[in-house]
Design an enzyme around this catalytic site. Structure first.
Site, short mmCIF file in Angstrom:
data_model
loop_
_atom_site.label_atom_id
_atom_site.label_comp_id
_atom_site.label_asym_id
_atom_site.label_seq_id
_atom_site.Cartn_x
_atom_site.Cartn_y
_atom_site.Cartn_z
CB SER A 69 3.18 8.18 8.95
OG SER A 69 2.20 7.50 8.86
CG HIS A 79 -0.47 12.45 10.76
ND1 HIS A 79 0.30 12.20 11.65
CD2 HIS A 79 -0.56 11.00 10.55
CE1 HIS A 79 0.74 10.99 11.96
NE2 HIS A 79 0.34 10.35 11.23
CD GLU A 138 1.67 15.56 13.76
OE1 GLU A 138 1.74 14.56 13.28
OE2 GLU A 138 2.24 15.65 14.68
CG ASN A 172 4.29 8.90 13.11
OD1 ASN A 172 3.82 7.72 13.97
ND2 ASN A 172 3.34 9.10 12.30
N1 LIG Z 1 -1.80 2.54 9.72
C1 LIG Z 1 -1.64 3.61 10.55
O1 LIG Z 1 -1.89 3.53 11.83
C2 LIG Z 1 -1.50 5.09 9.80
C3 LIG Z 1 -1.79 6.39 10.98
C4 LIG Z 1 -1.72 7.59 10.34
C5 LIG Z 1 -1.19 7.76 8.97
N2 LIG Z 1 -1.04 6.75 8.33
C6 LIG Z 1 -0.56 6.96 6.79
O2 LIG Z 1 -1.65 6.66 5.82
C7 LIG Z 1 -1.24 6.19 4.43
C8 LIG Z 1 -2.11 5.14 4.47
O3 LIG Z 1 -1.92 4.17 5.36
P1 LIG Z 1 -3.01 2.79 5.57
O4 LIG Z 1 -2.48 2.13 6.95
O5 LIG Z 1 -4.24 3.26 5.34
O6 LIG Z 1 -2.19 1.91 4.50
P2 LIG Z 1 -2.81 0.50 3.65
O7 LIG Z 1 -2.07 -0.31 3.40
O8 LIG Z 1 -3.99 0.10 4.79
O9 LIG Z 1 -3.99 1.10 2.74
C9 LIG Z 1 -3.46 1.96 1.47
C10 LIG Z 1 -4.13 1.79 0.33
O10 LIG Z 1 -3.97 2.71 -0.68
C11 LIG Z 1 -4.17 1.94 -2.01
N3 LIG Z 1 -3.40 2.58 -2.95
C12 LIG Z 1 -1.83 2.37 -3.34
N4 LIG Z 1 -1.72 3.10 -4.27
C13 LIG Z 1 -2.83 3.80 -4.69
C14 LIG Z 1 -3.28 4.70 -5.73
N5 LIG Z 1 -2.38 5.10 -6.68
N6 LIG Z 1 -4.75 5.09 -6.11
C15 LIG Z 1 -5.52 4.87 -4.88
N7 LIG Z 1 -5.12 3.92 -3.97
C16 LIG Z 1 -3.92 3.43 -3.94
C17 LIG Z 1 -3.59 0.45 -1.66
O11 LIG Z 1 -4.44 -0.49 -2.64
C18 LIG Z 1 -4.28 0.33 -0.26
O12 LIG Z 1 -5.64 -0.17 -0.16
C19 LIG Z 1 0.09 6.02 4.57
O13 LIG Z 1 0.61 7.26 4.31
C20 LIG Z 1 0.46 6.05 6.27
O14 LIG Z 1 1.67 6.15 6.49
C21 LIG Z 1 -1.23 5.34 8.62
#
Ligand SMILES: NC(=O)c1ccc[n+]([C@@H]2O[C@H](COP(=O)([O-])OP(=O)(O)OC[C@H]3O[C@@H](n4cnc5c(N)ncnc54)[C@H](O)[C@@H]3O)[C@@H](O)[C@H]2O)c1
Length: 285
Positions: free
Chosen positions: A122, A143, A155, A193
């Site tokens: 993000s 993104h 993005e 963001n």
């Molecule tokens: N939630 C949102 O609205 C959103 C929107 C756009 C981008 N993002 C970005 O997307 C990414 C993920 O966010 P999310 O909301 O899905 O988080 P989340 O916490 O729902 O999921 C993250 C997952 O990654 C796993 N993980 C951690 N380390 C790992 C590894 N080494 N190998 C494999 N899996 C691993 C965790 O176990 C977890 O299941 C982040 O960078 C976040 O900033 C999130």
């Protein structure tokens, strides 16, 4: 590497974003490998996918057999080696530079040199994430927005060393998943963001400082500016931990106008992370 060369897509992280990306890639005909660190996270990812596909079928946006075919194209795993023959991998793990760099090191060791490596970060620097691999020209930001199956936009973020072919492929891949793209330079928060996080934090502060109740702040913004969700509801939907991580990165890079709201930090410390934990600013069943 061109779009036609991509058959198998890897997704690292089966959380909110990872399972959504796996779903849309599979629904667009790609074979998908979705990897998380523990089987329970992979299974929870599949539960979300089943629920989401079920909703699309109920709304007649997919037939039952299309949904079943998409589901069958996704292989879940905890084994990094299963990503070895992926043509493009999207990383969607926790928003933490050390964690992301360690995933990229693993991917560089595991995948072929020509594999395109995308991060769904993000706010973190694509260039810094790419600095740990020997193929920074094949690294870019893709993104996706939350919820991935619903939101139209992706993005495309350009790191210092991202190659022109990699960028062209990133746009083409996102469009093949039915998305529309725009491009942002590798600067903190990119486009979305950088603008969204201060808006959410200001909504939280307005509530904390008694400007209005939660529901009135959300109603004010939805009715007053024609957005589908107000800042508190949207924060719950994104995940308060994700909002805090993103806000802290922006604060560190861009200064005090990006300082996270105190109440956001307190909610995260209390473990109330929004919809995903059943409570954030609001309560969920
Ligand atoms: N939630 C949102 O609205 C959103 C929107 C756009 C981008 N993002 C970005 O997307 C990414 C993920 O966010 P999310 O909301 O899905 O988080 P989340 O916490 O729902 O999921 C993250 C997952 O990654 C796993 N993980 C951690 N380390 C790992 C590894 N080494 N190998 C494999 N899996 C691993 C965790 O176990 C977890 O299941 C982040 O960078 C976040 O900033 C999130």
């Amino acid at each position: 590497m061109q779009l036609d060369d991509i058959d198998r897509v890897g997704v690292v992280g089966a959380g909110t974003m990872g399972n959504g990306i796996a779903q849309v890639a599979a629904a667009s005909g790609y074979d998908v490998v979705m990897r998380d660190v523990e089987q329970q996270f992979v299974s929870a990812g599949f539960d979300d996918i089943d629920e989401s596909l079920g909703r699309l079928v109920a709304r007649d946006e997919l037939t039952r057999s299309e949904a079943d075919r998409a589901r069958d194209r996704i292989e879940g795993t905890t084994d990094l080696a299963d990503l070895s023959d992926c043509d493009l991998v999207v990383e969607a793990v926790t928003e933490d530079m050390d964690v992301k760099q360690s995933v990229f090191e693993d991917l560089a060791d595991t995948c072929r040199t020509e594999t395109v490596l995308a991060t769904n970060t993000s706010t973190l620097s694509i260039t810094t994430i790419a600095s740990v691999v020997d193929r920074a020209e094949r690294v870019l930001g893709l993104h996706f927005m939350n919820p991935v199956p619903v939101m139209k936009g992706v993005e495309v973020v350009v790191g210092e060393k991202t190659g022109a072919d990699t960028l062209t492929l990133g746009h083409a891949f996102a469009k093949d998943l039915g998305k529309e793209t725009w491009e942002a330079d590798d600067k903190p928060g990119f486009v979305v963001n950088r603008v969204l996080m201060p808006w959410i934090n200001e909504g939280i502060r307005a509530y904390d400082e008694g400007v209005a109740g939660m529901a009135d702040i959300d109603r004010g913004l939805t009715l007053g500016t024609n957005v589908p969700m107000g800042p508190l509801e949207l924060a719950d939907h994104i995940g308060l931990d994700v909002v805090l991580d993103a806000s802290e990165t922006l604060h560190e890079e861009l200064g005090d106008r990006y300082k996270p709201a105190y109440l956001l930090k307190r909610k995260v410390a209390a473990g109330d992370l929004g919809k995903k934990t059943g409570a954030g600013f609001y309560e969920y069943d």
